[in-house]
Every structure is written in C-alpha cells, then in structure tokens.
Scaffold this motif. Sequence first.
Motif, PDB file in Angstrom:
ATOM      1  N   UNK A  94       0.824  -1.208   0.000  1.00 54.25           N
ATOM      2  CA  UNK A  94       0.000   0.000   0.000  1.00 54.25           C
ATOM      3  C   UNK A  94       0.858   1.258   0.000  1.00 54.25           C
ATOM      4  N   UNK A  95       0.248   2.364  -0.416  1.00 51.36           N
ATOM      5  CA  UNK A  95       0.937   3.650  -0.408  1.00 51.36           C
ATOM      6  C   UNK A  95       0.423   4.566   0.696  1.00 51.36           C
ATOM      7  N   UNK A  96      -0.762   4.263   1.235  1.00 46.91           N
ATOM      8  CA  UNK A  96      -1.341   5.140   2.254  1.00 46.91           C
ATOM      9  C   UNK A  96      -2.489   4.433   2.964  1.00 46.91           C
ATOM     10  N   UNK A  97      -2.846   4.980   4.125  1.00 44.69           N
ATOM     11  CA  UNK A  97      -4.053   4.574   4.833  1.00 44.69           C
ATOM     12  C   UNK A  97      -5.125   5.636   4.596  1.00 44.69           C
ATOM     13  N   UNK A  98      -6.376   5.240   4.838  1.00 41.73           N
ATOM     14  CA  UNK A  98      -7.471   6.199   4.706  1.00 41.73           C
ATOM     15  C   UNK A  98      -8.514   5.901   5.772  1.00 41.73           C
TER      16      UNK A  98
END
Length: 852
Positions: A176-180
């Motif tokens: 992954x590149x980010x959390x949301x």
Amino acid sequence: MEFSELKEAIEKIELVDAHAHNIVSLDSSFPFIGTFSEAAGDALTFAPHSLSFKRNLREIAQLYGTEVSLEAVEEHRKTSGLDSFTSKCFKEARISALLIDDGLKLDKKHDIEWHRNFVPFVGRVLRIETLAEQILEEECPGGYFYGSESTEPPVWDLDSFTKTFVERLNSLVPEIVALKTIAAYRSGLDIDTYVSKEVAENGLVEVLRAGKPVRIGNKGLIDYILTISLEVAVRRDLPLQIHTGFGDKDLDLRLSNPLHLRTLLEDKRFGKCRIVLLHAAYPFSKEASFLSSVYPQVYLDFGLAVPKLSVHGMVSSVKELLDLASIKKVMFSTDGYASPETYYLGAKKAREVIFLVLSDACASGDLSLMEAIDAAKDIFSRNSIGFYKLNIDTDSSSPQNIISPKLKIKEPDVQEDSSSFVRIIWVDTSGQQRCRAVQAQRFNRSVKKNGVGLTFASMGMTSFTDGPAEESKLTGVGEIRLVPDLSTKQTIPWTKQESMVLADMQLKPGEAWGYCPRETLRRVAKVLKDEFDLVMNAGFENEFYLLKNVVREGKEEYMPFDFGPYCATSSFDAASPIFHDIVPALESLNIEVEQFHAESGKGQFEVSLGHTIASHAADNLVYTREVIRSVARKQGLLATFVPKYDYCDIGSGSHVHLSLWKNGENVFPASNNSSSHGISSVGEEFMAGVLFHLPSILAIIAPLPNSYDRIQPNTWSGAFQCWGKENREAALRAASPPGTPDGLVTNFEIKSFDGSANPHLGLAVIMAAGIDGLRRHLQLPTPIDINPADVAATLNRLPETLSEAVEALDKDKVLHDLLGQKLLVAIKGVRKAEVEYYSKNPDAYKQLIHRY
C-alpha cells in the motif's frame, strides 16, 4: 497578460491521481447516472437538472461523438465495450499514476490489477474501517463467549481484535501507499485519540451484537481503530488520507468540518504523520486552508470538488484552498469511481480550473508566469510524488515509467555521506550479475538521471573471462549508459547503508540500446499486449547449493553445507538461521516467498517466489539471487546457482511457471469443458509455440555447456521435447495447483530454465515463442502421462549440448525477428566461445560456483 505558455504547460503535465476508486463492470447494478452526482436513491431523479450534470454530460458526449443525452452515451458504452472506452478516457486524461482506495463497496468492481492495463503506475490505499470490518466478519481465533454456552463460536474481544488488526495492517504495508479513514461519515472528525479501552470494548460489543454484515459506526470504536492505525502509520512511515466535507449522504456535514481534527493534529505522538484532507473539505475549504497553513503535517486534496461542483464552485473552492495553504501542500485527484468517465472529467476539469486559478493569480500579482507553471507541476504531480513517496517521474518518458504494474514504493535517497553507496546492477548475455557502485551524493546529483558509462564489450563477455567473445561482434570500442530504473531502487536489506538499483542500457538517456535485456523483454511484452491484449505472468523456483570452504592438504575445497535428503527437517533446521535472514530480506524488497525447503542434492535448497508480471518476475529473480548469495556470505557460506555443481549430484534449475492474463484475470484455464486439456485456446496456442521452439529457447535459458550436464533423463529437468499434465519429467508441465477446479490448468512450468540464465532474455524468448504459437494457432500434441524416458524412441530428445541448442537458434528466424538480429548475434557468439573453451578445459566448470 498572455497565458498561452501556462495553458500549454498545464496540458502537457502527466497527472498523478492521488485518490480514486475502482471501476465496475458494464453489468454492475451501480447506475451509470450515479457517477455524475453524489445523490442516491430517489434524489438521483433530480441530478440531471444540476449544473455539473449538464456540463459533464456534454463533455462525455463530445468525447464519444454522440448526441448529448444520457441514453446516447449509455448506448455508446454498451456497443464499444468497457476496455475500449476505458482506454479512451485514460488516454485523454493522461494520468500516469493512480492511487485507488478499494474499500468502497461497488457491485462487480474490478480489482486493482485490472486498472494496471490502463495506467502505468497503480497503488493501493487501504481503508482502515473496511479492514476492521473484514476482520470482524471472520471467525475469532480466540476470544470470549457472550453467555455460558461454550458451544457457540468465540466472539472477538478488544485484545484479540487489536492483535489481529495490527498484524494484518503490518503485513499489508508493502502493498500500500497510504491509509485512509472514513470516520467523517461514520461518527465525525472529533477524534478522541485517548479513547479508553473500556469505551472501545463497549463499542465493539455494540457492533458485534448488530450482526452481519458488520458495519462499524460506534464512535468509540472508530476513534480507537484510527488511533492504533496512526501508531502503525508513524512507525511504518505511511501517510493518512482523511475524508472531510461532503461526499456521502450518510455523513452529518457539521461533523465533517476539518476543524474538529485539531485534537488529533495536536497529539504529539502523531505530529510526524503526513495527513491529507480530501475533497477540498467542501464547503469548509477555508477551514482546511487554515489548518494546512498552521500544521506542517497537513496537506490538501481537491478531488470530488472538481468536477462535481459548478465551474464557479470549483474555482472558488480551489482558490480558497490557496488563500492560506502553501502551493507545495495542494494536490490533485479525480475521486474517480465506478466509471472511467469520472477520471476523464476529473482530469479535464482540473486542468481547466487550475489554469483559471493560476492565471488569475498571475493577473493579480500573486505569482509570476514561471511561478505559476511551477505551481501547476507541483499541484498535478510533484506534491503527490513526494507526499506518498512514489518512485515515478512524470517529467520523463524513459522506459521505467511505461509499465509499472506492481506497486513499488519510493525509497528515500541514501544518506549522503562518504560511506554510503548505490549499486547499479545489470545482468549480461552470459547471465552473470554485475554492478557498478557510486557514492550516494553522486547518484542523487547526476547518476540517477544520466547513468554511468559502460563499454559495448560488457554484453559480449563469457563465463570464463571478462573479455568479449570474438563472434559477439561487441568490442571495447563504443560506450553506452547504464541508466538506473528508479522504480527498482531498494535499500539493501543486509547493509542498510547502501542501496541497489537495476539499470537499463541506453545509448544516451532515453534512447534504448538494442542489446539491453530489460528493454528486450519490454519490447516483446508490448507485442503480446498490442496483438493479443495479453500479459504473461511468471514465477520462479530457485534451486541452489550452500557450500562451505574447507582446507585439505593445504588446498581449499568447497563442500556441501549439509547431507540431508529431499525436504529433510534436519537440513531445514541446519539452514534455518539463513532462511530467517533470507525471507525477511526478500519481503522487504516486496518479493513474495511462497515456500522454501531442502532439495535432493547435498546442501541443496529451493526458494519459490510468487508469480507476477514477467518484467517484475525477472527483476525479482535478480534481487533474489543477490539476497541469497549475500546472506549466505554473511554466514560464511557460498551459495551457487550453477546448473551442475557436482557431476555426482543432482543439478539446480530455476524452473519457471507461466500464465496468461487479460483484464486482471488468468485466461490460461479453459472457461468450460470444451477443452480436452483444461487449457484455453490462447493458453494452448501459446504453450504449443513454446514447445515448438524449445530447442532454440534452450540456447538462452540453459546458456552454459554445464547446463546440459543437468538436462538428463530421470532428473526432473525435462530432457525430451514433450509436455504432460503434472508430469515433472516432461519439459513442459501443465499444472493444476490445489483448489483448481477438476481438469483445469492454471499455468505451465518449464523445467530446463536454470540459474545461469539472464532472466529478462529468458522470459523474452519464451514469450516470443508463445507469440508465434498464437499467430499460427499451433496446437499441442498428445500429452505424455508416463516417464518420457520409457518412450524415448517416439519422442525428440532436446539438445544434448549447447552446440546443438545454438544450431537450433541459428535456424530459428522467428525468434531472430522478435528478439532482434544484433542481439541474437551477440548471444550466439558468446555461446560458441563457451563451447570452445569448456571443450578444451573440461575441469574449468568447477570455477563456475564463483560466477553463478
């Protein structure tokens, strides 16, 4: 004031779409009209009368050349097909990188892999509430019982949930590149980062008692999940996207005001976590701008506000973001979802809106023209690349930006001191891995853009001397550039002070050299994609020997590390400390390890890698060899991938499993019972092409005379030109792994590929043979379901020497056309030199353990 230069610059920028969602199939229950509005249900009937709907419908009708009506557009979509109009939308949008939050529930949505058919770089954003709900849907491995009846399955408690959630989150970090978070439309943005365990536990009980499907709406539990996610984000250097403002009918708009986030933003534990507020926080754009101006970790994203508002609304919201916020903190996204048209509209309107905003800023004296152009580049790409640490370069058209189907996270520049280095790695024609090292300062300053020089002769070298083979036609006259492919740059796991990167061979930066193995594979893969809309996936099984150095009678010798049999637990115990270093090192490089075990040879082991698109599989194999050799060296051992280390022991292969994919789906298995082999027509034709050309292919995937000492009957190396279902003595094995429906084949394995082969050239020649099979609609012969040696008289023996394989390759004009004449001349020249040398020096093979 003239702004044509600004307009031209904005139109040329390749966009980084930093927040979007999955596209759905044409037969999805999600209504196409829903992509034009945030309304739902009965409210959708009024959507066609909004300003944005009327404008967006005209834009799409103009793109497709249809009448300006919803019916006409929908008819065009149906007759064109999803792939066709998706390609058109993304081509017109010029999106070079796409970050997808796949947590949005949409009927018949395509997975992330499918989107890689249309965008060079696709990354995943993980929605934390969705992950938590998925876990709570599962059976708890341990927990408590609501009542005294122990016959009921255990229920999640907070401790077991927390442990599983954190473990699962950490395991997903490489992907992954980010959390949301979507806390805004579940319970609001007034996040209590010190929520008590008691409150969270009560919230968990409330959610579970509501039954399935699980939907987390309890504020205490949401605050708790977000807090532990932030702890992981800080520890693993992940940014966090936060839904703010409008965008979902479930939210209480008053609670989605980003000003509620001040408690979270002032929590010192999370002060270094990069946070982006989505959707321009509309209608709270001014509030968002203020937060970004006073909190260094807060960034802004205007997706959804563009293009869902009127033109005035879009322009005013973006202007409000820039009232106080730094230009370096404002980012573009489409918030595209369900249909590719949303991506097209988001990109098109964003270019228009940013032009209007920046030209106004120039006219009013806030910016100079050059500053406005620079601001546009920041907003549309550079800010996102830095914020999400993506390894892409939207200002370049170099090959590394053309295909990036598997997620790569950008590594930070190596610490710039006199003891930090970057290794620039390439693999030559003879399959030897070589590197140049430069100081990190020089790499960051110039080498990563311009590369380093390398003589033509380097692609003509043999396994026995570091000089070019005469018939390769490559000499010390002439120089190329080894240009780093930054998408492959990784911190070296066993020495954190250094990095490594794979290189492309270019005559000058941006101009490929015809002998470059990585470019050759890319070029052949493009033919497969363009002609047949297919992608080849590959997964390698790496066999190798671990040897220890001993001194006997004053002479150094290399002996097996262990003497256990195939899959011996004692051998695994002996090598366990090594694998405890190898496997985490590979995983840190985003290389999936499926299994590892002791092999049949004395001191022989195998590491099997997961399958991925061919170009990445080849890159992964190079790094895997580097890891295994280096970890073994740290343990005082020598790891060798040489095909036949000892004539009295079994050989080592690098078996490769191959499958064909289209639109993110494996199309190698037959779709019904029409195939007697369980293989689709394209799968059979491709495999038949490989089988037909296999004698020629051997000259590349078994490149040493020593390779043919391994390819013998009854050694599981595929000595005869035949195929069979689950027949490990056949050269090509059709495989049906556990879980595959009866009779279907998911992939096929080539047994003769070995560890001295250049993986990029090996996969390129296999793919070229498969393409010929597809073009000529070749059919497989009858499969061999017994040991081929038992019916040897009825089968063709594959080349028994490298000379025979080179002779077959020399006559194979199809492969010459697909791989390139000059490259094939070099390969054949190197192979002929190998044959001559080892025929005169039969014991020289013993030195190959130091080269492979």
